[in-house]
Design a protein around this motif. Sequence first.
Motif, PDB file in Angstrom:
ATOM      1  N   ASP A 211      14.776  -1.937   1.066  1.00 12.50           N
ATOM      2  CA  ASP A 211      14.288  -0.958   2.038  1.00 12.50           C
ATOM      3  C   ASP A 211      14.145   0.427   1.410  1.00 12.50           C
ATOM      4  OD1 ASP A 211      14.307  -2.920   4.064  1.00 12.50           O
ATOM      5  OD2 ASP A 211      16.440  -2.569   4.431  1.00 12.50           O
ATOM      6  N   GLY A 212      13.698   0.460   0.160  1.00 14.03           N
ATOM      7  CA  GLY A 212      13.464   1.729  -0.522  1.00 14.03           C
ATOM      8  C   GLY A 212      14.668   2.313  -1.216  1.00 14.03           C
ATOM      9  N   ASP A 213      15.854   1.734  -0.981  1.00 13.70           N
ATOM     10  CA  ASP A 213      17.067   2.215  -1.634  1.00 13.70           C
ATOM     11  C   ASP A 213      17.370   1.393  -2.887  1.00 13.70           C
ATOM     12  OD1 ASP A 213      17.528   4.245   0.188  1.00 13.70           O
ATOM     13  OD2 ASP A 213      18.919   3.068   1.413  1.00 13.70           O
ATOM     14  N   TRP A 214      18.029   2.015  -3.818  1.00 14.12           N
ATOM     15  CA  TRP A 214      18.429   1.386  -5.071  1.00 14.12           C
ATOM     16  C   TRP A 214      19.903   0.990  -4.964  1.00 14.12           C
ATOM     17  CZ3 TRP A 214      18.813   4.910 -10.044  1.00 14.12           C
ATOM     18  CH2 TRP A 214      19.430   4.199 -11.074  1.00 14.12           C
ATOM     19  N   HIS A 215      20.154  -0.309  -4.992  1.00 16.88           N
ATOM     20  CA  HIS A 215      21.528  -0.830  -4.956  1.00 16.88           C
ATOM     21  C   HIS A 215      21.945  -1.141  -6.388  1.00 16.88           C
ATOM     22  CE1 HIS A 215      22.014  -1.604  -0.489  1.00 16.88           C
ATOM     23  NE2 HIS A 215      20.760  -1.193  -0.607  1.00 16.88           N
ATOM     24  N   HIS A 216      23.058  -0.550  -6.784  1.00 18.53           N
ATOM     25  CA  HIS A 216      23.487  -0.506  -8.184  1.00 18.53           C
ATOM     26  C   HIS A 216      24.934  -0.998  -8.245  1.00 18.53           C
ATOM     27  CE1 HIS A 216      23.875   1.641 -12.148  1.00 18.53           C
ATOM     28  NE2 HIS A 216      25.088   1.928 -11.724  1.00 18.53           N
ATOM     29  N   SER A 217      25.188  -2.086  -8.984  1.00 12.49           N
ATOM     30  CA  SER A 217      26.539  -2.647  -9.005  1.00 12.49           C
ATOM     31  C   SER A 217      26.902  -3.161 -10.386  1.00 12.49           C
ATOM     32  CB  SER A 217      26.659  -3.779  -7.979  1.00 12.49           C
ATOM     33  OG  SER A 217      25.760  -4.833  -8.294  1.00 12.49           O
ATOM     34  N   GLY A 218      28.207  -3.177 -10.641  1.00 12.72           N
ATOM     35  CA  GLY A 218      28.712  -3.650 -11.932  1.00 12.72           C
ATOM     36  C   GLY A 218      30.031  -2.982 -12.240  1.00 12.72           C
ATOM     37  N   LEU A 219      30.248  -2.690 -13.527  1.00 10.87           N
ATOM     38  CA  LEU A 219      31.478  -2.038 -13.965  1.00 10.87           C
ATOM     39  C   LEU A 219      31.153  -0.654 -14.502  1.00 10.87           C
ATOM     40  CD1 LEU A 219      33.244  -4.979 -15.858  1.00 10.87           C
ATOM     41  CD2 LEU A 219      33.636  -4.211 -13.500  1.00 10.87           C
ATOM     42  N   SER A 220      31.980   0.320 -14.136  1.00  8.36           N
ATOM     43  CA  SER A 220      31.794   1.688 -14.608  1.00  8.36           C
ATOM     44  C   SER A 220      32.152   1.787 -16.084  1.00  8.36           C
ATOM     45  CB  SER A 220      32.677   2.649 -13.812  1.00  8.36           C
ATOM     46  OG  SER A 220      34.038   2.458 -14.163  1.00  8.36           O
ATOM     47  N   SER A 221      31.949   2.989 -16.663  1.00  4.43           N
ATOM     48  CA  SER A 221      32.296   3.205 -18.066  1.00  4.43           C
ATOM     49  C   SER A 221      33.793   3.040 -18.310  1.00  4.43           C
ATOM     50  CB  SER A 221      31.844   4.602 -18.510  1.00  4.43           C
ATOM     51  OG  SER A 221      32.465   5.595 -17.716  1.00  4.43           O
ATOM     52  N   LYS A 222      34.598   3.111 -17.234  1.00  3.29           N
ATOM     53  CA  LYS A 222      36.047   2.906 -17.342  1.00  3.29           C
ATOM     54  C   LYS A 222      36.446   1.481 -17.007  1.00  3.29           C
ATOM     55  CE  LYS A 222      37.124   7.740 -16.283  1.00  3.29           C
ATOM     56  NZ  LYS A 222      37.859   8.662 -15.389  1.00  3.29           N
ATOM     57  N   GLY A 223      35.449   0.609 -16.775  1.00  5.80           N
ATOM     58  CA  GLY A 223      35.735  -0.801 -16.506  1.00  5.80           C
ATOM     59  C   GLY A 223      36.075  -1.113 -15.068  1.00  5.80           C
ATOM     60  N   LYS A 224      35.825  -0.169 -14.150  1.00  6.88           N
ATOM     61  CA  LYS A 224      36.135  -0.390 -12.743  1.00  6.88           C
ATOM     62  C   LYS A 224      34.893  -0.860 -11.990  1.00  6.88           C
ATOM     63  CE  LYS A 224      39.828   3.048 -12.531  1.00  6.88           C
ATOM     64  NZ  LYS A 224      40.345   4.276 -11.841  1.00  6.88           N
ATOM     65  N   PRO A 225      35.077  -1.815 -11.052  1.00  7.93           N
ATOM     66  CA  PRO A 225      33.925  -2.296 -10.272  1.00  7.93           C
ATOM     67  C   PRO A 225      33.330  -1.169  -9.429  1.00  7.93           C
ATOM     68  CG  PRO A 225      35.809  -3.771 -10.040  1.00  7.93           C
ATOM     69  CD  PRO A 225      36.316  -2.534 -10.710  1.00  7.93           C
ATOM     70  N   ILE A 226      31.997  -1.113  -9.390  1.00 11.18           N
ATOM     71  CA  ILE A 226      31.330  -0.124  -8.556  1.00 11.18           C
ATOM     72  C   ILE A 226      30.171  -0.786  -7.816  1.00 11.18           C
ATOM     73  CG2 ILE A 226      31.905   1.867 -10.011  1.00 11.18           C
ATOM     74  CD1 ILE A 226      29.024   1.741 -11.081  1.00 11.18           C
ATOM     75  N   TYR A 227      29.868  -0.249  -6.662  1.00 11.42           N
ATOM     76  CA  TYR A 227      28.676  -0.635  -5.919  1.00 11.42           C
ATOM     77  C   TYR A 227      28.167   0.644  -5.256  1.00 11.42           C
ATOM     78  CZ  TYR A 227      25.463  -3.407  -3.051  1.00 11.42           C
ATOM     79  OH  TYR A 227      24.345  -3.955  -2.484  1.00 11.42           O
ATOM     80  N   GLU A 228      27.037   1.128  -5.752  1.00 10.86           N
ATOM     81  CA  GLU A 228      26.481   2.383  -5.268  1.00 10.86           C
ATOM     82  C   GLU A 228      25.113   2.154  -4.635  1.00 10.86           C
ATOM     83  OE1 GLU A 228      28.416   5.190  -8.785  1.00 10.86           O
ATOM     84  OE2 GLU A 228      26.319   4.541  -8.921  1.00 10.86           O
ATOM     85  N   VAL A 229      24.788   3.018  -3.686  1.00 11.10           N
ATOM     86  CA  VAL A 229      23.450   3.026  -3.090  1.00 11.10           C
ATOM     87  C   VAL A 229      22.846   4.398  -3.363  1.00 11.10           C
ATOM     88  CG1 VAL A 229      22.090   2.793  -0.992  1.00 11.10           C
ATOM     89  CG2 VAL A 229      24.176   1.436  -1.276  1.00 11.10           C
ATOM     90  N   TRP A 230      21.615   4.387  -3.890  1.00 11.07           N
ATOM     91  CA  TRP A 230      20.904   5.618  -4.188  1.00 11.07           C
ATOM     92  C   TRP A 230      19.620   5.662  -3.367  1.00 11.07           C
ATOM     93  CZ3 TRP A 230      22.605   9.109  -8.089  1.00 11.07           C
ATOM     94  CH2 TRP A 230      23.722   8.673  -8.806  1.00 11.07           C
ATOM     95  N   SER A 231      19.300   6.839  -2.828  1.00 15.35           N
ATOM     96  CA  SER A 231      18.085   7.003  -2.027  1.00 15.35           C
ATOM     97  C   SER A 231      17.141   7.971  -2.725  1.00 15.35           C
ATOM     98  CB  SER A 231      18.429   7.556  -0.632  1.00 15.35           C
ATOM     99  OG  SER A 231      19.222   6.609   0.083  1.00 15.35           O
ATOM    100  N   ILE A 232      15.843   7.658  -2.670  1.00 18.33           N
ATOM    101  CA  ILE A 232      14.868   8.508  -3.325  1.00 18.33           C
ATOM    102  C   ILE A 232      14.861   9.885  -2.677  1.00 18.33           C
ATOM    103  CG2 ILE A 232      12.888   7.930  -1.887  1.00 18.33           C
ATOM    104  CD1 ILE A 232      12.814   8.105  -5.723  1.00 18.33           C
ATOM    105  N   ARG A 233      14.746  10.891  -3.488  1.00 26.18           N
ATOM    106  CA  ARG A 233      14.819  12.251  -2.995  1.00 26.18           C
ATOM    107  C   ARG A 233      13.445  12.724  -2.531  1.00 26.18           C
ATOM    108  NH1 ARG A 233      17.582  17.500  -5.991  1.00 26.18           N
ATOM    109  NH2 ARG A 233      17.511  18.796  -4.117  1.00 26.18           N
ATOM    110  N   THR A 234      13.407  13.366  -1.365  1.00 21.65           N
ATOM    111  CA  THR A 234      12.144  13.892  -0.838  1.00 21.65           C
ATOM    112  C   THR A 234      12.143  15.409  -0.745  1.00 21.65           C
ATOM    113  OG1 THR A 234      12.949  13.611   1.431  1.00 21.65           O
ATOM    114  CG2 THR A 234      11.681  11.798   0.466  1.00 21.65           C
ATOM    115  N   LYS A 235      13.326  16.017  -0.780  1.00 23.22           N
ATOM    116  CA  LYS A 235      13.400  17.497  -0.725  1.00 23.22           C
ATOM    117  C   LYS A 235      14.712  17.972  -1.302  1.00 23.22           C
ATOM    118  CE  LYS A 235      15.180  17.584   4.038  1.00 23.22           C
ATOM    119  NZ  LYS A 235      14.998  18.132   5.394  1.00 23.22           N
TER     120      LYS A 235
END
Length: 235
Positions: A211-235
Motif C-alpha cells: 500500500d505504498g509503504d516500505w516494510h523492512h525487516s531483518g537484523l540490525s547492525s547490532k544483530g537485533k531483530p527489527i521490523y520497520e515501516v517507512w512511508s514516502i515523504r510528500t512534504k
Amino acid sequence: MKKIVILALYCLSFPVLCSQDLQGAWESTRTNEEEVEIQYIAIFSGDFVSEAFFEKANGKFKGTWGGSFSAKDNKFTHTYEYASFDPELVGTSRSIPYELKDGKLHMADKVWNRIDDGTPGDLFGAWLISGRKRDGEIVRRDTSGPRKTMKILSGTRFQWIAYNTETKQFMGTGGGTYTTVDGKYTENIGFFSRDDSRVGASLQFNYELKDGDWHHSGLSSKGKPIYEVWSIRTK
C-alpha cells in the motif's frame, strides 16, 4: 511503472528542473588542506536532497546537510532541515546557480559526476520512518513532528539521517550503496557518523512494498531483530 508515473507528474509540475534532470545521485571529490581526498555524495529524490562528505580512502565521516529544494532557471534553492557542521543553518534557505553541461553538474564550486538517474531504484525516494512492529503489532508513528528519521535513496545510493528541526539537533547518519534483488534489500556501508568501524560492512534485509509503504525487516547492525515501516515523504 509507479515511479515512472510519479516522475512524469513531477516533470509537469517542475518543467525546468526535469528538463535538466537533477534526480538521482551525483559525486564529486576534492583534496583538502591536509592533502586528504574528500568524497561528496548528493542524492536528489523528488523535492528533497541530502549531501554527505567523508574521506574517500576510509569513509571517515566529515559532515552532511539536507532538506527540501527547488530548481528553476538554473538557480538551485534549498532549505536546511539538518546541518551536522552548523545547527544554526537549520530553517534557513540558500540559493546558488547551477548548470548541467556535458553530462556534468556544475554547482557550489564543484563539478559533479552522475552516479545514477534514480534507476533501477525500486525504493527511489525520500522516506520517513512511520512504524515499527512490537509484539506482533505494527505501532504507527506520526511523521509530521520535528523529530525525524529520513532515508533518501537514488537508484543505487542510500543515506539515513536522524535529526530534529525544532531543536536543530543532528543525531546521526550513515550511507553507501544498495541493491534490491528478489525481495532482499542489501546495504553496503560507505560511511557511518557514529562508528567508522562499520564502514565496509554489508547488511541484508527483507523488503516489501505494501500500500505504498516500505516494510523492512531483518537484523540490525547490532544483530537485533527489527521490523520497520517507512512511508514516502510528500512534504
